[in-house]
Design a protein around this motif. Structure first.
Motif: not given
Length: 343
Positions: A241-252
């Motif tokens: 379920g990890i989509n780190f492309e959705q994490w931009n500007n959230i996860v550093d």
């Protein structure tokens, strides 16, 4: 190159160190390591003082953090979000469920809780928010930010429906129906996978919002479990379920687990995994490598050494090593770390 190591309370208060902070910090510094990543939650047990809660006793990571800071070593609190052996054992209905309605049975050390369980998520995040207040960390590390998945274990392979084997609990079914208006995941696999990804992404969103609300400057590091590569980005989305492309500007920062020893993989796999992550995101990357097991063969140290050299050549500024319990008995690897930390 900056070098971090994972360090667990069982090591700090275990037979070798017996809670002697100075001894363990001395050893870690002598190995050329300048950062410690350590859990401040284990199961449902908090390892720091919380208002209106009983004292954590000697297992108080705040005291350890203070000692680290006094010695010039960075301390990063780690949060095993959806891994909780205590809740898994005591509340069976919180365990992940497969398509046949069977609860997940314990496998080795891994005892996951389903991320769709909103009440559990709030309970877990409340501990995390309390920890941010107490530790005031520059960065926090999020582990097990995923749907149930254990790399290389057949129990977490694709189910007969062509979808991940876990989780299909009542929490998942209800949330999926809210998300898509449907109640049969196997008929709408794209919706099902999208639902899982948005469920996971929602967690760092809540954390980032709370950090901002509290006026903190804490950065978020999210760990990425080992997945098959090539195709690691797709496999992360499908299996976890990890989509780190959705994490931009959230996860550093993201920390892909290049665990060649845990899953008996070659460096070629690890480098492909790393490169696919690097080419997909602008976030900082701190790869995490696993140290060879206790019975170390020369080629195993050579394998991790070659991997580290490659990352150095790629100008990777920092790596993390899993974990100190293994590293402290590996004289050859420790000497090598001293050498590269000075370059």
């Amino acid at each position: 190159m900056n070098i971090a190591t994972k360090l667990y309370p069982q090591t700090i208060w275990g037979e070798n160190y017996q809670g002697n902070f100075d001894d363990i910090i001395n050893d870690i510094l002598e190995a050329g390591i300048n950062t410690i990543i350590a859990p401040v939650l284990q199961g449902s047990r908090y390892l720091f003082p919380i208002e209106n809660q009983s004292s954590p006793g000697k297992w108080n990571m705040v005291d350890f953090q203070a000692k680290c800071q006094a010695r010039g070593i960075a301390f990063v609190p780690e949060f095993p979000l959806f891994h909780d052996p205590d809740t898994f054992k005591n509340i069976p209905q919180y365990r992940p469920v497969n398509k046949n309605g069977d609860y997940l049975t314990p496998q080795n050390w891994y005892h996951p809780i389903c991320p769709s369980n909103t009440e559990y998520m709030k309970y877990r995040l409340n501990f995390l928010f309390e920890a941010i207040e107490v530790f005031d960390p520059a960065i926090i590390s999020l582990d097990f930010l995923q749907f149930p998945y254990l790399p290389g274990h057949p129990l977490y392979s694709t189910g007969t429906s062509g979808l991940p084997e876990f989780c299909y609990c009542d929490f998942c079914k209800a949330k999926f129906q809210e998300f898509s208006g449907q109640n049969e995941p196997e008929k709408y696999p794209a919706f099902w996978l999208e639902f899982r990804q948005e469920t996971i992404t929602y967690v760092p969103v809540l954390i980032a919002e709370e950090i901002e609300r509290r006026g903190r400057q804490t950065k978020i590091l999210a760990q990425l479990p080992s997945v098959p590569s090539p195709g690691s980005n797709t496999n992360l989305q499908f299996n976890t379920g990890i989509n780190f492309e959705q994490w931009n500007n959230i996860v550093d920062v993201v920390s892909p687990h290049l665990y060649t020893h845990q899953i008996n993989a070659e460096n070629e796999w690890a480098l492909t995994f790393f490169e696919e992550i690097r080419q997909t995101t602008a976030m900082h990357i701190i790869p995490e490598l696993d140290v060879p097991f206790y019975s170390v063969e020369p080629e195993e140290n050579l394998q991790i050494g070659e991997l580290i050299e490659y990352l150095r050549d790629m100008d990777i500024a920092a790596i993390s090593l899993y974990h100190w319990e293994l590293l402290m008995d590996n004289d050859i690897l420790r000497d090598y770390l001293v050498e590269i930390s000075e370059k």
